[in-house]
Design an enzyme around this catalytic site. Structure first.
Site, short mmCIF file in Angstrom:
data_model
loop_
_atom_site.label_atom_id
_atom_site.label_comp_id
_atom_site.label_asym_id
_atom_site.label_seq_id
_atom_site.Cartn_x
_atom_site.Cartn_y
_atom_site.Cartn_z
N ASP A 26 1.11 -0.67 -0.01
CA ASP A 26 -0.40 -0.11 0.10
C ASP A 26 0.78 1.28 0.14
O ASP A 26 1.78 1.62 0.56
CB ASP A 26 -0.65 -0.20 1.61
CG ASP A 26 -2.32 1.22 0.80
OD1 ASP A 26 -2.55 1.34 -0.08
OD2 ASP A 26 -2.72 0.90 2.41
N ARG A 39 -0.90 9.05 -9.86
CA ARG A 39 -0.94 8.13 -8.81
C ARG A 39 -0.50 6.71 -9.21
O ARG A 39 0.36 5.89 -8.98
CB ARG A 39 -2.69 7.32 -8.24
CG ARG A 39 -2.83 8.92 -7.65
CD ARG A 39 -4.79 8.72 -7.21
NE ARG A 39 -4.90 6.43 -6.89
CZ ARG A 39 -4.16 6.85 -4.96
NH1 ARG A 39 -3.90 7.37 -4.54
NH2 ARG A 39 -4.34 4.93 -5.25
N HIS A 43 1.83 3.37 -9.22
CA HIS A 43 2.13 1.78 -9.38
C HIS A 43 2.66 1.34 -10.12
O HIS A 43 3.67 0.17 -10.01
CB HIS A 43 0.09 1.29 -10.24
CG HIS A 43 -0.47 2.52 -9.71
ND1 HIS A 43 -0.68 1.03 -7.53
CD2 HIS A 43 -1.57 2.56 -9.80
CE1 HIS A 43 -1.75 2.21 -7.51
NE2 HIS A 43 -2.16 2.76 -8.31
N LEU A 137 9.99 -20.40 -5.09
CA LEU A 137 9.95 -19.83 -4.18
C LEU A 137 8.72 -19.98 -4.87
O LEU A 137 8.53 -20.17 -6.55
CB LEU A 137 10.24 -18.28 -3.66
CG LEU A 137 9.74 -17.34 -3.44
CD1 LEU A 137 9.21 -17.43 -2.57
CD2 LEU A 137 9.51 -15.73 -4.44
N ILE A 198 -7.04 -4.91 7.60
CA ILE A 198 -6.55 -5.85 6.31
C ILE A 198 -7.05 -5.83 5.77
O ILE A 198 -7.10 -6.37 4.43
CB ILE A 198 -7.66 -7.36 7.73
CG1 ILE A 198 -7.18 -7.53 8.79
CG2 ILE A 198 -6.85 -8.33 6.83
CD1 ILE A 198 -5.13 -7.88 9.36
N GLU A 210 1.85 -13.68 12.44
CA GLU A 210 2.73 -12.15 13.64
C GLU A 210 2.15 -10.46 12.24
O GLU A 210 2.58 -10.90 11.44
CB GLU A 210 3.69 -12.66 13.58
CG GLU A 210 3.71 -12.92 14.03
CD GLU A 210 3.28 -13.14 16.24
OE1 GLU A 210 3.08 -11.86 15.67
OE2 GLU A 210 3.50 -14.09 16.56
C1 IPE Z 1 -5.64 -2.71 0.01
O1 IPE Z 1 -5.46 -1.48 -0.09
C2 IPE Z 1 -5.31 -3.71 -1.21
C3 IPE Z 1 -4.22 -3.37 -2.06
C4 IPE Z 1 -2.74 -3.24 -1.52
C5 IPE Z 1 -4.09 -4.67 -3.23
P1 IPE Z 1 -6.21 -0.08 -0.25
O2 IPE Z 1 -5.64 1.35 -0.32
O3 IPE Z 1 -7.24 -0.99 -1.26
O4 IPE Z 1 -7.06 -0.90 1.48
P2 IPE Z 1 -8.01 0.16 1.84
O5 IPE Z 1 -9.02 0.96 0.44
O6 IPE Z 1 -7.80 2.22 1.95
O7 IPE Z 1 -8.04 -0.33 2.79
C1 IPE Z 2 -1.84 -0.25 -3.33
O1 IPE Z 2 -1.57 1.53 -3.31
C2 IPE Z 2 -1.97 -0.47 -4.61
C3 IPE Z 2 -3.18 -1.03 -5.31
C4 IPE Z 2 -4.32 -0.78 -4.31
C5 IPE Z 2 -3.73 -1.25 -6.27
P1 IPE Z 2 -2.39 2.23 -3.06
O2 IPE Z 2 -2.88 3.24 -4.59
O3 IPE Z 2 -3.53 2.42 -2.66
O4 IPE Z 2 -1.78 3.59 -2.35
P2 IPE Z 2 -2.07 4.99 -1.96
O5 IPE Z 2 -3.16 4.73 -0.30
O6 IPE Z 2 -2.95 5.79 -2.48
O7 IPE Z 2 -1.54 5.85 -1.76
MG MG Z 3 -3.91 2.51 -0.45
#
Ligand code: IPE
Ligand code: IPE
Ligand code: MG
Length: 256
Positions: A26, A39, A43, A137, A198, A210
């Site tokens: 994330d 954004r 990615h 792996l 989660i 953990e």
């Molecule tokens: C969780 O991240 C999903 C992935 C990393 C694929 P999100 O950014 O979507 O989670 P929330 O919405 O903040 O909980």
């Molecule tokens: C996680 O990064 C990637 C996916 C959920 C696919 P985010 O895109 O959720 O990044 P933030 O949380 O907006 O910074």
């Molecule tokens: Mg996110």
């Protein structure tokens, strides 16, 4: 057959290093925004972090690495970001799979494929087939995955397979139908990006995992920050319901 380990049914063997690490990657969007980038640039950078993490896991002899790539709730994002993520997944699979295969890595994708386009499904199947007999792996991507979806699809499959058991289900009836039946439950969960939740990831399987949360944004996660997570794991006392005293007693027993 299913490789079933359950922290609620029996106490698993606890290795010094985690055998299975599950990661919520994330913080890509915030990483990009901080740099005044779109954004999706985050990615793209996140793919490099995956490549490095795979190397770290191979060198630390981690057996299973499971990465949350797209949640069942991520469809709620703007359509252009969703399609960018789908294209990126397709492109990265295509580009990386031969290298992964050469490194003896087995690639598995879990999640609901019914919303993916045909080309992506074909790429996933080809990647899984190519690497199916690799023994290194096991790298799992959870894509269009949700913990609740997983439990429900497993219940539905179990009911079809053993209809005579209605009302008397036990853990080991359900376990073979869960998406990650081939792996032991994760020892260590890592979430980058500063949130402590989660987000509908492996709800069933994380029962005794953990948990480690770090503010580091996913594109900044590297070998040093990974090592901090491993060190934190190594300081935990995994009790599985028992007391500290019981653990110390059994350690003394085995030393004698
Ligand atoms: C969780 O991240 C999903 C992935 C990393 C694929 P999100 O950014 O979507 O989670 P929330 O919405 O903040 O909980
Ligand atoms: C996680 O990064 C990637 C996916 C959920 C696919 P985010 O895109 O959720 O990044 P933030 O949380 O907006 O910074
Ligand atoms: Mg996110």
């Amino acid at each position: 057959m299913a490789f079933f380990t359950s922290g609620t049914q029996s106490i698993p063997e606890i290795a010094e290093s985690p055998r299975h690490i599950a990661v919520i990657m994330d913080g890509n969007g915030r990483w990009a925004r901080k740099r005044f980038l779109p954004r999706v640039a985050g990615h793209e950078r996140g793919v490099e972090t995956i490549r490095n993490l795979v190397k770290c896991c191979v060198s630390k002899k981690v057996k299973y690495l499971t990465l949350f790539a797209f949640s069942s709730e991520n469809w709620r994002r703007p359509a252009d970001e969703v399609s960018f993520l789908m294209d990126l997944f397709m492109y990265a699979l295509k580009r990386e799979v031969v290298k992964l295969h050469k490194e003896n890595i087995k690639l598995v994708v879990v999640g609901d494929r019914s919303r993916f386009d045909d080309a992506l499904v074909a790429q996933i199947e080809a990647s899984e087939q190519l690497t199916a007999s690799n023994t290194g792996l096991v790298l799992t991507f959870a894509t269009n995955y949700g913990g609740r979806w997983d439990i429900l699809q497993a219940v539905n499959k179990m009911q079809l397979a053993i209809p005579q058991l209605t009302g008397f289900y036990q853990e080991d009836h359900l376990a073979p139908y869960l998406s990650m039946h081939y792996a032991p439950e994760p020892d260590l969960f890592i979430r980058t990006g500063g949130e402590s939740r989660i987000s509908n990831f492996l709800l069933w399987q994380l029962a005794y995992t953990e948990l480690y949360f770090t503010d580091t944004l996913w594109p900044d996660f590297n070998e040093a920050t990974f090592n901090l997570a491993i060190q934190s794991y190594q300081q935990r006392e995994r009790r599985f319901g028992r007391t500290s005293e019981q653990l110390n007693e059994s350690n003394t027993d085995t030393q004698e």
